[in-house]
Design an enzyme around this catalytic site. Sequence first.
Site, PDB file in Angstrom:
ATOM      1  N   LYS A  92     -50.610 -30.397   6.110  1.00 33.24           N
ATOM      2  CA  LYS A  92     -49.837 -30.098   7.321  1.00 33.24           C
ATOM      3  C   LYS A  92     -50.490 -30.797   8.515  1.00 33.24           C
ATOM      4  O   LYS A  92     -51.677 -30.596   8.803  1.00 33.24           O
ATOM      5  CB  LYS A  92     -49.878 -28.591   7.564  1.00 33.24           C
ATOM      6  CG  LYS A  92     -48.519 -27.966   7.719  1.00 33.24           C
ATOM      7  CD  LYS A  92     -48.696 -26.476   7.877  1.00 33.24           C
ATOM      8  CE  LYS A  92     -47.383 -25.823   8.192  1.00 33.24           C
ATOM      9  NZ  LYS A  92     -47.567 -24.400   8.482  1.00 33.24           N
TER      10      LYS A  92
HETATM   11  C1  E4P Z   1     -44.758 -22.767   9.589  1.00 31.99           C
HETATM   12  O1  E4P Z   1     -45.137 -23.500   8.725  1.00 31.99           O
HETATM   13  C2  E4P Z   1     -45.611 -21.857  10.352  1.00 31.99           C
HETATM   14  O2  E4P Z   1     -46.642 -21.414   9.514  1.00 31.99           O
HETATM   15  C3  E4P Z   1     -44.903 -20.609  10.821  1.00 31.99           C
HETATM   16  O3  E4P Z   1     -43.565 -20.582  10.391  1.00 31.99           O
HETATM   17  C4  E4P Z   1     -45.099 -20.250  12.239  1.00 31.99           C
HETATM   18  O4  E4P Z   1     -44.408 -19.060  12.510  1.00 31.99           O
HETATM   19  P1  E4P Z   1     -44.644 -18.204  13.828  1.00 31.99           P
HETATM   20  O5  E4P Z   1     -43.982 -18.909  14.951  1.00 31.99           O
HETATM   21  O6  E4P Z   1     -43.978 -16.883  13.544  1.00 31.99           O
HETATM   22  O7  E4P Z   1     -46.128 -18.086  13.998  1.00 31.99           O
END
Ligand code: E4P
Length: 300
Positions: A92
């Site tokens: 990521k």
């Molecule tokens: C995506 O890959 C992230 O881990 C996640 O969806 C972030 O979500 P949040 O905005 O609820 O922290």
Amino acid sequence: MKIFIDSAEIEEIKQAYEWGIIDGVTTNPSLIKKAVEKRQGKITMEDYIKEVLKTVTGPVSLEVIAVKADEMIEQGRFLYKKFSPYGKVVIKIPINPSLGSDSLDFDGLKAIRRLSGEGIPVNCTLVMTPEQAILAAKAGAMYVSPFAGRIDDYIRTKMGMKIGIDFKKGDYFDYNLLSEMRSLKLRESILKHGSLTDAYRSQYIKDIICVSQDNGILSGVDLVAKIVKIFRNYGFKTQVIASSIRNARQVREVAEVGADIVTLPFEVIMEMIRHYKTLEGIRDFISDVVPQYEEVFRRK
Ligand code: E4P
């Protein structure tokens, strides 16, 4: 549509896998922090990641923690090499890791380009606009993760609403209702100003339009929809992971607009399975079971 679980909690991941609904996992440093704190130092980070990977058959996104291209590339290669023997690792990379310093604006793209070029699958994260998604796709990302919930939060905050007071994290953002309200206001303003041009020029209209959207993006689901549409227009291979999902209705809506994947917190999966009438129905059926019907099961 594939479903990933957005969690680093091994118990949640295992349970959701047992239900047969999960095709992969996404994590981020905040989710890993939460999960590791729960274990209170009883396991090393490395072993913890291995455990997650061994539990899962599909791709598991692991995020880099550097913000400079060279370091992100190093970390991406390292994570991929170290953990690939245990499962399908995806790296990521944030679309823009600049932390406010313009000189790093393009470092995410550089890292995506390099890692993807080396055959390492990349999930480009923190995508908040279709424009960022286009850049990530061009740079070769295998996935892009538009953050639907955070865009909904952003629009509500721009409108003066406060999280925890005017809305809760899991509350559905009714952007369709908001659009109707906006149209009524526009109509009123045109009547007041007498001409379209004067209404278009008025600060009042600009204020209404500007605060209730993000530069043409009406909601988190709208962000996902626009990215899906653009990718289909041009045949981009990059898959769209609808991310930052906060409630079950958002899941339905990102499915309607054709997201390839949705990544879900455990609580949202729990919300998806429940309905008042289902509960009422099963209670009725169970209370209507007659001894004759029970007898059938006893005579196996
Ligand atoms: C995506 O890959 C992230 O881990 C996640 O969806 C972030 O979500 P949040 O905005 O609820 O922290």
